[in-house]
Scaffold this active site. Structure first.
Site, PDB file in Angstrom:
ATOM      1  N   LYS A 143      -0.864   3.480   1.105  1.00  0.00           N
ATOM      2  CA  LYS A 143      -2.047   4.188   0.628  1.00  0.00           C
ATOM      3  C   LYS A 143      -1.994   5.613   1.155  1.00  0.00           C
ATOM      4  CE  LYS A 143      -7.075   3.837   1.418  1.00  0.00           C
ATOM      5  NZ  LYS A 143      -8.161   2.973   1.897  1.00  0.00           N
ATOM      6  N   LYS A 166      -1.595   2.961  -3.442  1.00  0.00           N
ATOM      7  CA  LYS A 166      -3.017   3.247  -3.621  1.00  0.00           C
ATOM      8  C   LYS A 166      -3.315   4.684  -3.223  1.00  0.00           C
ATOM      9  CE  LYS A 166      -7.602   2.050  -1.827  1.00  0.00           C
ATOM     10  NZ  LYS A 166      -8.395   1.137  -0.978  1.00  0.00           N
ATOM     11  N   ASP A 172      -6.984  -2.413   5.175  1.00  0.00           N
ATOM     12  CA  ASP A 172      -6.453  -1.044   5.065  1.00  0.00           C
ATOM     13  C   ASP A 172      -6.328  -0.475   6.474  1.00  0.00           C
ATOM     14  OD1 ASP A 172      -7.118  -1.710   2.430  1.00  0.00           O
ATOM     15  OD2 ASP A 172      -7.723   0.332   1.921  1.00  0.00           O
TER      16      ASP A 172
END
Lengths: 312, 273
Positions: free
Chosen positions: A212, A248, A149
């Site tokens: 995300k 996400k 991430d």
């Protein structure tokens, strides 16, 4: 997945081309997006449908701990919970930790199918040199991370230096190797919905496997309208290029109701293709206990209490 | 302009977490020919339990002296609204005023107990080893109270002993006369009582009490106001699931209403070192 054969192939050939493309994206109707997200949030999901939604949401959770005070013991406990959340609930999608704790999580989860995700690239601010960011990523991957991430450089993005952001994502993607790359846009710092749409496209063009919303360190984090805009972006991107990118939302999703609202949003915006843990994740920590309590309520008919679930 | 103005009438709502929301169900039910009360749903009860749980650490952690002061303040605020409550209770004026006065006096009585209950109910235990052994009563947590039919005095007599020791509570007001309970919530809201310590629901007892009795995050259950023996039995049975402390009307004497929702904590401390 097939790679772009459309004019998208050379949008990143120069700063000017990238800017022209991103600023050529249609603007977001702010009021419309807010209203649509709010309207979808009122949908009533009850009984058996709710039970299915809860189980689906549990299977999509990226169980996260990103505190300075994290210890090896805490990560091991969280991994145990990821494997057996409680009752007969299925395992979660992944655990998400800082790079130095990836090895602990990888050891605890080996062979289970639960993925190890690690934040990297000078998380959460992203304020460091590209070399450090790439090294941070390579360290996490070497320690056994299945997913990275990364955060984008919001400063560069907001000052219009899109090519710098693009090239950083490309460089980190290269450092990921086999690992999947999730690109954190930190929408709470992007100011406008137009910027959220642009950052989503920028990340996808640069090769993100997932986009995300947030680090969880900035408020507001994953709001419904922002998730809606990102879901529209992945839908449009697949229509245009044939490549599917996951979404996400992370940060601020604490209740079962929030989770179910997100699932409704996925179904109604991107479609059922995204309703699997491979393409939609919920970044959360306290959410899991609420999902488990609601699950217990449906199973026993009485409201559950937090005394009967693990502390985390 | 006419000299006659249209009076502004009060909408009786719930009291949850220090706020006055309508029922999430949007329902209400008639109480008198002209007045309605909110009809709480089980989801309102659940929200109230969440609010009470959230308020518990702060309230139970406050000093006993502070809790006593706040209860005394509730009595002061109630005294100031003596006439309003007498109007709302109705019936002969003299009796109504006596009821309000009795409620004020009861609050003061319980306020005084705040820093004495531990001294009276706690013990220093003689033990046959070199330890100092102390037992002290501690609040159990969130208590669900089904308030008795007496709209003000009954309510005060049920709520004050529960909260003075540090518990927080969710109260189901008397079904047929719930309006003074909501006006009493206005008294609580102006008494420095932290939001969520007392949450008041109005509505059908049969719709709310079983959910509270079975709720796994409720630690005590006061069934004084339950109207049918079958309902009381069902609630008592549901309460066993997580070992709730249960108080029934028969046990209403002296400090019993306070001690019913306390549990004894015993500490062993090495002596002579």
């Amino acid at each position: 997945m097939s790679v772009a054969t459309t004019p998208l192939a050379d949008v990143a050939s120069s700063e000017a081309a990238l800017r022209a493309f991103l600023h050529g994206l249609p603007g977001v109707d702010r009021v419309g997006a807010d209203q649509r997200a709010a309207m979808l949030g009122t949908r009533s999901i009850k009984t058996t449908a709710k039970a299915r939604a809860i189980d689906l949401a549990i299977s999509m959770v990226d169980l996260t701990t990103l505190e300075g005070a994290d210890t090896r013991g805490k990560v091991r406990a969280m991994c145990a919970k990821a494997l057996r959340p409680g009752g007969d609930a299925s395992r979660v999608a992944a655990v998400c930790v800082y790079p130095d704790l990836v090895a602990v999580a990888a050891e605890a989860l080996r062979g289970s199918g639960v993925k190890v995700a690690s934040v990297a690239t000078a998380f959460p601010s992203g304020r460091s040199s590209l070399d450090v960011k790439v090294a941070d990523t390579a360290f996490a991957v070497a320690a056994g991370a299945d997913e990275i991430d990364m955060v984008i450089d919001r400063g560069a993005f907001l000052s219009g230096d899109y090519l710098k952001v693009y090239e950083e994502i490309v460089a980190v993607k290269a450092a990921c190797g086999e690992a999947h790359l999730k690109v954190i846009l930190e929408t709470g710092e992007l100011v406008t919905y137009d910027n959220v749409r642009r950052a989503s496209w920028l990340a996808m063009l640069a090769g993100a496997d997932f986009i995300k919303t947030s680090t969880g360190k900035v408020s507001p984090a994953a709001t419904l309208p922002v998730t809606l805009i990102m879901l529209e972006a992945v839908r449009d991107f697949r229509d245009r290029t044939g490549r599917q990118v996951g979404v996400k939302p992370a940060g601020g999703i604490r209740t079962t109701k929030d989770a179910i609202k997100n699932l409704v949003l996925v179904q109604e915006t991107a479609g059922a293709d995204w309703l699997t843990p491979d393409w939609f994740r919920l970044g959360a920590s306290s959410l899991l206990n609420d999902l488990l309590m609601q699950r217990e309520k449906l199973a026993t008919g009485r409201y559950a209490g937090p005394d009967y679930f693990t502390l985390d | 302009m006419s000299d006659r103005r249209v009076s502004v009438r009060k909408t009786y709502k719930l009291f949850i977490g220090g706020a006055f929301p309508r029922s999430e169900s949007g329902r209400s039910y008639p109480v008198t020919r002209t007045e309605h009360a909110a009809r709480a749903s089980r989801k309102d009860a659940r929200d109230a339990v969440v609010a009470a749980r959230k308020a518990f650490p702060g309230w139970s952690g406050a000093t006993a002296y502070n809790r006593g002061q706040i209860l005394y303040r509730v009595a002061e605020m109630l005294e100031g609204r003596r006439a309003q409550f007498a109007d709302e209770l109705g019936g002969p004026r003299k009796q109504a005023l006596e009821q309000v006065d009795a409620a004020v006096d009861r609050l003061v009585w319980y306020a005084g107990w705040s820093d004495k209950i531990a001294a009276v109910r706690g013990t220093a235990n003689p033990v046959a080893s070199p330890y100092l052994n102390l037992s002290s009563p501690e609040p159990v947590g969130v208590v669900a109270v089904v308030a008795p039919a007496d709209p003000l005095l009954g309510l005060v007599s049920a709520v004050a002993p529960v909260i003075v020791t540090g518990n927080t509570c969710v109260v189901v007001a008397a079904e047929r006369a719930p309006l003074p309970a909501i006006t009493f919530a206005e008294v609580l809201a102006t008494s420095d009582l932290p939001g969520g310590v007392v949450n008041i629901l109005t509505g059908h007892q049969a719709e709310l009490a079983p959910w509270l009795a079975a709720h796994m995050d409720v630690n005590g259950l006061d069934l004084t106001g339950v109207t049918t023996p079958e309902q009381a039995l069902a609630c008592e049975r549901a309460a066993t699931e997580n070992f709730k402390r249960v108080l029934t009307a028969a046990e209403d004497r002296g400090t019993r209403r306070m001690t019913a929702f306390m549990e004894t904590k015993t500490v062993w401390h090495p002596a002579g070192i």
